[in-house]
Design a protein around this motif. Structure first.
Motif, PDB file in Angstrom:
ATOM      1  N   ASP A 236       0.942  -2.727 -52.416  1.00 45.40           N
ATOM      2  CA  ASP A 236       0.463  -2.149 -53.449  1.00 45.40           C
ATOM      3  C   ASP A 236       0.571  -0.398 -53.230  1.00 45.40           C
ATOM      4  OD1 ASP A 236      -0.039  -4.437 -54.984  1.00 45.40           O
ATOM      5  OD2 ASP A 236      -2.322  -3.959 -54.360  1.00 45.40           O
ATOM      6  N   MET A 237       0.204   0.063 -51.912  1.00 47.98           N
ATOM      7  CA  MET A 237       0.266   1.441 -51.502  1.00 47.98           C
ATOM      8  C   MET A 237       1.808   1.909 -51.516  1.00 47.98           C
ATOM      9  SD  MET A 237       0.383   3.369 -48.633  1.00 47.98           S
ATOM     10  CE  MET A 237       0.807   2.213 -47.327  1.00 47.98           C
ATOM     11  N   ILE A 238       2.722   1.041 -51.092  1.00 45.25           N
ATOM     12  CA  ILE A 238       4.036   1.589 -51.116  1.00 45.25           C
ATOM     13  C   ILE A 238       4.787   1.517 -52.240  1.00 45.25           C
ATOM     14  CG2 ILE A 238       4.302   1.714 -48.681  1.00 45.25           C
ATOM     15  CD1 ILE A 238       5.868  -0.799 -48.954  1.00 45.25           C
ATOM     16  N   GLY A 239       4.167   0.789 -53.341  1.00 45.33           N
ATOM     17  CA  GLY A 239       4.951   0.567 -54.700  1.00 45.33           C
ATOM     18  C   GLY A 239       6.022  -0.464 -54.563  1.00 45.33           C
ATOM     19  N   LEU A 240       5.631  -1.280 -53.787  1.00 44.74           N
ATOM     20  CA  LEU A 240       6.784  -2.611 -54.003  1.00 44.74           C
ATOM     21  C   LEU A 240       6.176  -3.670 -54.744  1.00 44.74           C
ATOM     22  CD1 LEU A 240       7.493  -4.223 -50.243  1.00 44.74           C
ATOM     23  CD2 LEU A 240       9.063  -3.547 -52.263  1.00 44.74           C
ATOM     24  N   THR A 241       4.650  -3.783 -55.106  1.00 49.19           N
ATOM     25  CA  THR A 241       4.191  -4.533 -56.111  1.00 49.19           C
ATOM     26  C   THR A 241       4.076  -3.767 -57.419  1.00 49.19           C
ATOM     27  OG1 THR A 241       2.402  -4.403 -54.991  1.00 49.19           O
ATOM     28  CG2 THR A 241       3.098  -6.251 -54.975  1.00 49.19           C
ATOM     29  N   ILE A 242       4.624  -4.068 -58.459  1.00 50.54           N
ATOM     30  CA  ILE A 242       4.557  -3.274 -59.641  1.00 50.54           C
ATOM     31  C   ILE A 242       3.744  -3.587 -60.587  1.00 50.54           C
ATOM     32  CG2 ILE A 242       6.642  -1.963 -59.370  1.00 50.54           C
ATOM     33  CD1 ILE A 242       7.820  -3.674 -61.347  1.00 50.54           C
ATOM     34  N   ASP A 243       3.389  -5.084 -60.618  1.00 46.48           N
ATOM     35  CA  ASP A 243       2.528  -5.533 -61.866  1.00 46.48           C
ATOM     36  C   ASP A 243       1.196  -5.788 -61.399  1.00 46.48           C
ATOM     37  OD1 ASP A 243       3.088  -7.381 -59.648  1.00 46.48           O
ATOM     38  OD2 ASP A 243       4.124  -9.020 -60.888  1.00 46.48           O
ATOM     39  N   PHE A 244       0.686  -4.901 -60.638  1.00 46.41           N
ATOM     40  CA  PHE A 244      -0.963  -4.909 -60.521  1.00 46.41           C
ATOM     41  C   PHE A 244      -1.320  -3.326 -60.270  1.00 46.41           C
ATOM     42  CE2 PHE A 244      -4.346  -4.980 -57.114  1.00 46.41           C
ATOM     43  CZ  PHE A 244      -5.151  -5.660 -57.769  1.00 46.41           C
ATOM     44  N   SER A 245      -1.710  -2.917 -61.384  1.00 44.63           N
ATOM     45  CA  SER A 245      -2.168  -1.479 -61.127  1.00 44.63           C
ATOM     46  C   SER A 245      -3.611  -1.346 -61.371  1.00 44.63           C
ATOM     47  CB  SER A 245      -1.463  -0.749 -62.417  1.00 44.63           C
ATOM     48  OG  SER A 245      -0.115  -1.036 -62.209  1.00 44.63           O
ATOM     49  N   PRO A 246      -4.591  -1.622 -60.725  1.00 43.07           N
ATOM     50  CA  PRO A 246      -6.004  -1.203 -61.087  1.00 43.07           C
ATOM     51  C   PRO A 246      -6.184   0.322 -60.720  1.00 43.07           C
ATOM     52  CG  PRO A 246      -5.757  -2.600 -59.189  1.00 43.07           C
ATOM     53  CD  PRO A 246      -4.389  -2.625 -59.469  1.00 43.07           C
ATOM     54  N   ARG A 247      -7.270   0.933 -61.007  1.00 42.32           N
ATOM     55  CA  ARG A 247      -7.138   2.374 -60.918  1.00 42.32           C
ATOM     56  C   ARG A 247      -7.343   2.922 -59.436  1.00 42.32           C
ATOM     57  NH1 ARG A 247     -13.069   4.585 -62.975  1.00 42.32           N
ATOM     58  NH2 ARG A 247     -12.827   2.983 -64.768  1.00 42.32           N
ATOM     59  N   PHE A 248      -7.833   1.808 -58.917  1.00 39.89           N
ATOM     60  CA  PHE A 248      -8.344   1.973 -57.051  1.00 39.89           C
ATOM     61  C   PHE A 248      -6.881   2.094 -56.286  1.00 39.89           C
ATOM     62  CE2 PHE A 248      -9.005  -2.674 -57.266  1.00 39.89           C
ATOM     63  CZ  PHE A 248      -8.125  -2.786 -56.222  1.00 39.89           C
ATOM     64  N   VAL A 249      -5.666   1.871 -56.849  1.00 37.80           N
ATOM     65  CA  VAL A 249      -4.437   1.911 -55.968  1.00 37.80           C
ATOM     66  C   VAL A 249      -3.920   2.941 -56.240  1.00 37.80           C
ATOM     67  CG1 VAL A 249      -1.966   0.689 -55.831  1.00 37.80           C
ATOM     68  CG2 VAL A 249      -3.971  -0.848 -56.180  1.00 37.80           C
ATOM     69  N   ARG A 250      -3.631   3.939 -55.125  1.00 41.75           N
ATOM     70  CA  ARG A 250      -2.657   4.915 -55.120  1.00 41.75           C
ATOM     71  C   ARG A 250      -1.406   4.713 -54.373  1.00 41.75           C
ATOM     72  NH1 ARG A 250      -4.891  10.577 -52.659  1.00 41.75           N
ATOM     73  NH2 ARG A 250      -6.371  10.216 -54.086  1.00 41.75           N
ATOM     74  N   ARG A 251      -0.395   4.848 -55.156  1.00 43.02           N
ATOM     75  CA  ARG A 251       0.960   4.537 -54.784  1.00 43.02           C
ATOM     76  C   ARG A 251       1.461   5.673 -54.050  1.00 43.02           C
ATOM     77  NH1 ARG A 251       1.425  -0.385 -56.686  1.00 43.02           N
ATOM     78  NH2 ARG A 251       0.821  -0.611 -58.914  1.00 43.02           N
ATOM     79  N   TYR A 252       2.058   5.389 -52.613  1.00 36.26           N
ATOM     80  CA  TYR A 252       2.468   6.660 -52.100  1.00 36.26           C
ATOM     81  C   TYR A 252       4.107   6.615 -52.302  1.00 36.26           C
ATOM     82  CZ  TYR A 252      -2.016   7.697 -50.195  1.00 36.26           C
ATOM     83  OH  TYR A 252      -3.202   8.192 -50.238  1.00 36.26           O
ATOM     84  N   ASP A 253       4.774   5.712 -52.720  1.00 35.23           N
ATOM     85  CA  ASP A 253       6.288   5.337 -52.986  1.00 35.23           C
ATOM     86  C   ASP A 253       6.310   4.534 -53.986  1.00 35.23           C
ATOM     87  OD1 ASP A 253       8.808   5.548 -52.453  1.00 35.23           O
ATOM     88  OD2 ASP A 253       8.650   5.733 -50.279  1.00 35.23           O
ATOM     89  N   ASN A 254       7.679   4.596 -54.250  1.00 35.97           N
ATOM     90  CA  ASN A 254       8.074   3.639 -55.399  1.00 35.97           C
ATOM     91  C   ASN A 254       9.179   2.629 -54.895  1.00 35.97           C
ATOM     92  OD1 ASN A 254       8.517   2.085 -57.675  1.00 35.97           O
ATOM     93  ND2 ASN A 254       9.368   3.829 -58.991  1.00 35.97           N
ATOM     94  N   LEU A 255       8.561   1.962 -53.986  1.00 33.23           N
ATOM     95  CA  LEU A 255       9.831   0.942 -53.245  1.00 33.23           C
ATOM     96  C   LEU A 255      10.525   0.178 -54.108  1.00 33.23           C
ATOM     97  CD1 LEU A 255       9.008   0.783 -49.237  1.00 33.23           C
ATOM     98  CD2 LEU A 255      10.332   2.262 -50.435  1.00 33.23           C
ATOM     99  N   HIS A 256       9.761  -0.727 -54.995  1.00 30.19           N
ATOM    100  CA  HIS A 256      10.289  -1.621 -55.967  1.00 30.19           C
ATOM    101  C   HIS A 256      11.583  -0.818 -56.462  1.00 30.19           C
ATOM    102  CE1 HIS A 256      10.004  -5.231 -58.743  1.00 30.19           C
ATOM    103  NE2 HIS A 256      10.613  -4.523 -59.270  1.00 30.19           N
ATOM    104  N   GLN A 257      11.605   0.237 -57.130  1.00 26.91           N
ATOM    105  CA  GLN A 257      12.560   0.678 -57.597  1.00 26.91           C
ATOM    106  C   GLN A 257      13.641   1.000 -56.684  1.00 26.91           C
ATOM    107  OE1 GLN A 257      12.827   0.986 -61.083  1.00 26.91           O
ATOM    108  NE2 GLN A 257      15.111   1.163 -60.510  1.00 26.91           N
ATOM    109  N   ARG A 258      13.000   1.692 -55.390  1.00 29.88           N
ATOM    110  CA  ARG A 258      14.155   2.295 -54.424  1.00 29.88           C
ATOM    111  C   ARG A 258      14.972   0.974 -53.912  1.00 29.88           C
ATOM    112  NH1 ARG A 258      13.216   6.071 -50.307  1.00 29.88           N
ATOM    113  NH2 ARG A 258      11.126   5.740 -49.964  1.00 29.88           N
TER     114      ARG A 258
END
Ligand code: KIV
Length: 282
Positions: A236-258
């Motif tokens: 969640d933190m590196i943005g590999l998972t994209i289908d789970f976005s509760p407000r407590f997750v801060r994404r430091y990257d968007n690795l799914h897209q990359r």
């Protein structure tokens, strides 16, 4: 090297000694007001990266059921699954404290069974501590394990293994009765010997009150800024998972897209004949 030296947690590499994080050192961090950083990991490759970056604690969470195995819940995860993944994580780590999650039905039947299964996580998998979900109902198991030298991290608030009992992943501790019970459970778990406590998805004021009431560190996930440490699922933190976005997750990257972009370029290069080129060939 004497055993006592090893227990002192110094591991010497070629150049400098690496001081391992221990259950005692995370407790010391609370006393010193130093925040504890935690992430999940499920394999040696990622564990190594997190460890090299300086993470304090790595949890081999039963969230691997969702992340690695593709299940909807953590319920199907087995003790053998956790053992397999913990062994891999331990191989990738030199400094961080590695904690293995006890999966559903590995500790609920009886304190004896909990004790035996926790022993497997320490002895076979190489974990330095275990984590279990629940309040007063698991205190006897916590006591048994702690007395035998198995450090236990407890887990209150949203406890995903109870999803079938609660029917939703809504925040917990929002009414006075739930909040009072949670505070009581937290104190009982500390008394039973838990060395730390995860607080998941609860109001930040309640997390603050629990944190102040305990001498052991609290580790928050969706529990606000007043906990002694924070944990997230690393994907969640590196943005590999994209289908789970509760407000407590801060994404430091968007690795799914990359990763998607890289794979698309790789496919194009193969299809167009640009990969491999001369210098990539023998
Ligand atoms: O299984 C898990 O990853 C967890 C953390 C999110 C606390 O229990």
């Amino acid at each position: 090297m004497e055993n006592s030296d090893r227990n002192d947690a110094d591991r010497h590499t070629h150049s400098s000694p690496i001081r391992r994080v221990t259950t005692r050192s995370v407790q010391e961090m609370k006393k010193q007001g130093k925040r504890i950083s935690c992430l999940t990991a499920y394999d040696a490759l990622i564990a190594r990266i997190l460890d090299e970056a300086g993470i304090d604690v790595i949890l081999v969470g039963d969230s691997l059921g969702n992340i690695v195995q593709g299940h909807e819940t953590t319920i199907p995860v087995t003790l053998d699954d956790i053992i397999y993944h913990t062994k891999a994580v331990v191989r990738g780590v030199q400094r961080a404290l590695v904690i293995a999650d006890m999966p559903f039905m590995s500790y609920q039947v009886s304190p004896e069974e909990a004790f035996r299964n926790a022993g497997r996580l320490m002895k076979e998998a190489g974990a330095s501590a275990v984590k279990i979900e629940g309040g007063h109902r698991v205190c006897e198991a916590v006591r048994r394990m702690t007395e035998a030298g198995i450090p236990v991290m407890a887990h209150l608030g949203l406890t995903p293994q109870s999803i079938n009992q609660f029917g939703s992943y809504r925040p917990r501790g929002q009414n006075q009765q739930e909040a009072e019970e949670m505070l009581k459970d937290a104190k009982e778990l500390e008394k039973a010997g838990a060395f730390a406590l995860v607080l998941e998805k609860i109001p930040m004021n309640l997390a603050q009150e629990i944190t102040k009431s305990l001498t052991i560190p609290t580790i928050g996930i969706g529990a606000g800024p007043h906990c002694d440490g924070q944990i997230l699922v690393y994907t969640d933190m590196i943005g590999l998972t994209i289908d789970f976005s509760p407000r407590f997750v801060r994404r430091y990257d968007n690795l799914h897209q990359r990763v998607n972009d890289s794979v698309s370029r790789y496919i194009q290069d193969i299809q167009s004949g640009h990969f491999p080129n001369q210098s990539e060939s023998y």
